[in-house]
Design an enzyme around this catalytic site. Structure first.
Site: not given
Ligand code: AMP
Length: 191
Positions: A13, A88, A127, A133, A144
């Site tokens: 994404k 989400r 990754r 990370r 996740r």
């Molecule tokens: P990402 O980089 O999009 O994979 O997001 C990393 C982490 O940030 C996720 O595993 C959540 O802990 C938090 N996060 C990101 N976007 C959201 C969202 N829309 N709602 C809740 N937590 C989020």
């Protein structure tokens, strides 16, 4: 253009969101990136978010919604934006509808990148090795994915029913996938 990018963790994404947003001249707004920047800066929001992120859990809706509301109110997002990783949850969908309706605009499309489960886990482990990370450990990766299926996958049907969904095969070279997304979006703009 007001776009949403969805897809399970590891679907690519972030990479695609940036390329497509640049193409349309709109900001790619990644909630994950904003949270990570806050963690790095050690802000109050970052300290709060880190507890959830490290465990692979979602940051509470109230915190996330307010953050997005503030971000899309910024000058560069007035003419449009691409949301990467938001909404989400169903509650976030309602909240976003409110934010967009309030400005008199509408969502143009929701791009959902499809990648099969084995490929996702393979990408996330790779990754983890290259980027290191904190939320790329095995347990967290599994959590996740689970959370995505439980809480986020249902959003696909919501947007499909609204006629906004563009499902795109996320397997292949970055350029190939970008082309598929842009083709899918050009159909949307025409209709
Ligand atoms: P990402 O980089 O999009 O994979 O997001 C990393 C982490 O940030 C996720 O595993 C959540 O802990 C938090 N996060 C990101 N976007 C959201 C969202 N829309 N709602 C809740 N937590 C989020």
């Amino acid at each position: 253009m007001r776009l949403i990018f969805m897809g399970p963790p590891g679907a690519g994404k972030g990479t695609q969101a940036q390329v497509v947003a640049d193409r349309f001249g709109i900001p790619a707004i990644s909630t994950g990136d904003i949270f990570r920047a806050n963690v790095t800066e050690g802000t109050e929001l970052g300290v709060e978010a880190k507890r959830y992120m490290d465990a692979g859990e979602y940051v509470p809706d109230t915190v996330t919604n307010l953050m997005v509301r503030n971000r899309i109110d910024e000058e560069d997002a007035v003419k449009g934006f691409l949301l990467d990783g938001y909404p989400r949850t169903l509650a976030q969908v309602d909240e976003l509808d409110g934010m967009i309706n309030y400005t008199g605009h509408r969502l143009d499309a929701v791009v959902c990148l499809a990648v099969d489960a084995d490929e996702l886990v393979r990408r996330l482990f790779s990754r983890a090795q290259t980027e290191g990370r904190a939320d790329d450990t095995e347990d967290v990766i599994r959590r996740r994915q689970e959370l995505y299926l439980e809480q986020t996958q249902p959003l696909v049907e919501v947007y499909r029913k609204r006629g906004l969904l563009c499902e795109v095969d996320g397997i292949g070279e970055v350029d190939e996938v970008t082309k598929r997304i842009l083709d899918a979006l050009s159909n949307v703009q025409e209709s």
